[in-house]
Design a protein around this motif. Structure first.
Motif, PDB file in Angstrom:
ATOM      1  N   HIS A  47      -7.661  -3.117  -6.228  1.00  0.00           N
ATOM      2  CA  HIS A  47      -7.761  -1.827  -4.938  1.00  0.00           C
ATOM      3  C   HIS A  47      -8.970  -1.361  -4.890  1.00  0.00           C
ATOM      4  CE1 HIS A  47      -6.426   1.733  -3.043  1.00  0.00           C
ATOM      5  NE2 HIS A  47      -6.883   2.386  -3.904  1.00  0.00           N
ATOM      6  N   GLU A  76      10.948   5.722   4.678  1.00  0.00           N
ATOM      7  CA  GLU A  76      11.341   6.886   5.482  1.00  0.00           C
ATOM      8  C   GLU A  76      11.731   6.156   6.818  1.00  0.00           C
ATOM      9  OE1 GLU A  76       7.947   9.309   6.098  1.00  0.00           O
ATOM     10  OE2 GLU A  76       8.046  10.166   4.416  1.00  0.00           O
ATOM     11  N   HIS A  77      11.937   4.832   6.674  1.00  0.00           N
ATOM     12  CA  HIS A  77      12.519   4.105   8.008  1.00  0.00           C
ATOM     13  C   HIS A  77      14.039   4.526   8.348  1.00  0.00           C
ATOM     14  CE1 HIS A  77      13.202   1.073  11.101  1.00  0.00           C
ATOM     15  NE2 HIS A  77      14.329   0.631  10.359  1.00  0.00           N
ATOM     16  N   SER A  84       5.113  -2.125  -6.804  1.00  0.00           N
ATOM     17  CA  SER A  84       4.413  -1.058  -6.015  1.00  0.00           C
ATOM     18  C   SER A  84       4.385   0.338  -6.866  1.00  0.00           C
ATOM     19  CB  SER A  84       4.934  -1.125  -4.675  1.00  0.00           C
ATOM     20  OG  SER A  84       4.738  -2.150  -3.792  1.00  0.00           O
ATOM     21  N   GLY A 115       0.763  -1.076  -0.217  1.00  0.00           N
ATOM     22  CA  GLY A 115      -0.038   0.086  -0.006  1.00  0.00           C
ATOM     23  C   GLY A 115       0.913   1.104   0.060  1.00  0.00           C
ATOM     24  N   VAL A 116       0.350   2.439  -0.325  1.00  0.00           N
ATOM     25  CA  VAL A 116       1.210   3.737  -0.387  1.00  0.00           C
ATOM     26  C   VAL A 116       1.725   4.015   1.050  1.00  0.00           C
ATOM     27  CG1 VAL A 116       0.978   6.089  -0.729  1.00  0.00           C
ATOM     28  CG2 VAL A 116      -0.290   4.701  -2.346  1.00  0.00           C
ATOM     29  N   ASP A 117       0.846   3.646   2.056  1.00  0.00           N
ATOM     30  CA  ASP A 117       1.480   4.062   3.371  1.00  0.00           C
ATOM     31  C   ASP A 117       2.626   3.002   3.728  1.00  0.00           C
ATOM     32  OD1 ASP A 117      -0.321   5.989   3.531  1.00  0.00           O
ATOM     33  OD2 ASP A 117      -1.758   5.022   4.795  1.00  0.00           O
ATOM     34  N   GLU A 118       2.454   2.130   3.262  1.00  0.00           N
ATOM     35  CA  GLU A 118       3.560   0.887   3.661  1.00  0.00           C
ATOM     36  C   GLU A 118       4.932   1.315   2.970  1.00  0.00           C
ATOM     37  OE1 GLU A 118       1.265  -3.299   4.591  1.00  0.00           O
ATOM     38  OE2 GLU A 118       1.230  -2.441   2.558  1.00  0.00           O
ATOM     39  N   VAL A 151       5.870   4.256   2.078  1.00  0.00           N
ATOM     40  CA  VAL A 151       6.311   5.416   2.524  1.00  0.00           C
ATOM     41  C   VAL A 151       7.126   4.953   3.746  1.00  0.00           C
ATOM     42  CG1 VAL A 151       5.907   7.925   3.480  1.00  0.00           C
ATOM     43  CG2 VAL A 151       4.903   6.937   1.231  1.00  0.00           C
ATOM     44  N   GLN A 152       6.387   4.285   4.399  1.00  0.00           N
ATOM     45  CA  GLN A 152       6.820   3.882   6.085  1.00  0.00           C
ATOM     46  C   GLN A 152       8.299   3.114   5.655  1.00  0.00           C
ATOM     47  OE1 GLN A 152       4.119   1.274   8.266  1.00  0.00           O
ATOM     48  NE2 GLN A 152       5.698   0.482   9.609  1.00  0.00           N
ATOM     49  N   HIS A 192       1.059   2.207  -7.854  1.00  0.00           N
ATOM     50  CA  HIS A 192       0.807   3.423  -7.435  1.00  0.00           C
ATOM     51  C   HIS A 192       0.659   4.552  -8.594  1.00  0.00           C
ATOM     52  CE1 HIS A 192       2.318   1.922  -3.361  1.00  0.00           C
ATOM     53  NE2 HIS A 192       1.150   1.451  -3.930  1.00  0.00           N
TER      54      HIS A 192
END
Length: 320
Positions: free
Chosen positions: A305, A130-131, A268, A121-124, A126-127, A272
């Protein structure tokens, strides 16, 4: 064979002779012989149901039985394995002079639907990007962050990532490697079929690459002999296997439920981008697909999706 009693005695004897043949003359493993026996047991059951002797089976019978197995939920791969066992049995019958033609020869299993690629997913995504690792050396985290930005931000294949050099050179051209151009905000890669393409670098990817390059000299002195963009502790070019391991480690540290591999980030990227733009041709060019049919799988992923969003939100989607 458990179904032997239901078979015509002559058919049961043929199956036993064939299993003895593969066990003794072909010296197949006991497990393989057992699997052959199960396949032929199924063949015998179908023959009994349709009241046909095994040596009288025709292609029409086999196609009917394939349809029954498929309707019963058997996968295309499972049916293909069964047909392979039947095909061997009938080839042996032919060599014995008991049949004129192999009834399974031209019968194929139903095609398996192409599995959808797994994407974050987009949030995953980015997570993961940015980790910030707590225990790794700063240069390792900077390198891994830059790799994630290129895999997810530019949709590179892991082989293309491995082959990247710091900058263009005659050696890179001759070896079929790619390079980054930070000033032009693009990455040059050589993909499948030795086809070169340029892919844009996003702002975050440029920043991550600048940070990595500033620390890269801590690992190896930057000289003409060390042009690999992504290197390990010994200063040698990272392998695809090493990148898989680093991504898996980073995804688990970032708290993602599923271990991430390089191709998942490429999926991904495509999914996206297609969700946001709807431009299938552009996604095809960026991925380096020769045939747009290969790219169209992402339209199915995009629809999946949307279907999930519909099921979760629309009051008429399903009973609660």
């Amino acid at each position: 064979m458990s179904a032997g009693a239901a078979l015509r005695p002559a058919d049961a004897a043929l199956i036993e002779r064939y299993l003895e043949h593969v066990r003794v003359e072909k010296r197949l493993a006991a497990r393989t012989v057992t699997l052959y026996g199960l396949d032929l047991e199924k063949l015998g059951q179908f023959a009994v149901q349709d009241d046909v002797g095994l040596t009288a089976v025709q292609g029409t019978h086999v196609r009917r039985w394939v349809a029954r197995m498929h309707a019963g939920g058997r996968s295309g791969r499972g049916i293909a394995l069964i047909l392979s066992g039947w095909r061997g049995f009938y080839a042996w019958l032919g060599r014995q002079g008991l049949i004129q033609a192999n009834p399974v020869q031209d019968v194929r299993a139903p095609r398996q639907p192409r599995p959808l690629p797994k994407a974050l997913g987009v949030d995953e995504a980015v997570q993961l990007a940015e980790h910030v690792a707590e225990s790794d050396d700063a240069w390792l985290d900077a390198r891994d962050a830059a790799m994630v930005e290129l895999l997810y931000g530019s949709g590179l294949r892991v082989g293309e990532l491995v082959g990247l050099d710091v900058a263009a050179s005659d050696g890179a051209l001759q070896a079929g490697r790619g390079w980054i151009d930070l000033a032009g905000a693009e990455v040059q890669v050589q993909g499948k079929g030795a086809k070169r393409r340029a892919v844009p670098l996003g702002r975050q990817a440029v920043a991550a690459l600048r940070h990595w390059l500033a620390l890269r000299g801590q690992v190896v002195a930057v000289d003409a002999a060390a042009q690999a963009l992504f290197i390990g502790r010994r200063g040698t070019r990272l392998t695809a296997q090493a990148i898989w391991q680093r991504l898996k480690r980073r995804s688990l540290q970032a708290g993602l439920a599923t271990p991430v591999h390089p191709h998942m980030l490429r999926h991904s990227f495509a999914s996206h981008l297609l969700q946001s733009s709807g431009d299938l041709r552009a996604v095809q060019e960026l991925l380096g697909h020769a045939n747009i049919g290969t790219t169209q799988v992402y339209t199915r992923l995009d629809f999946q999706h949307l279907a999930q969003a519909y099921d979760a939100a629309h009051p008429r989607a399903r009973k609660r």
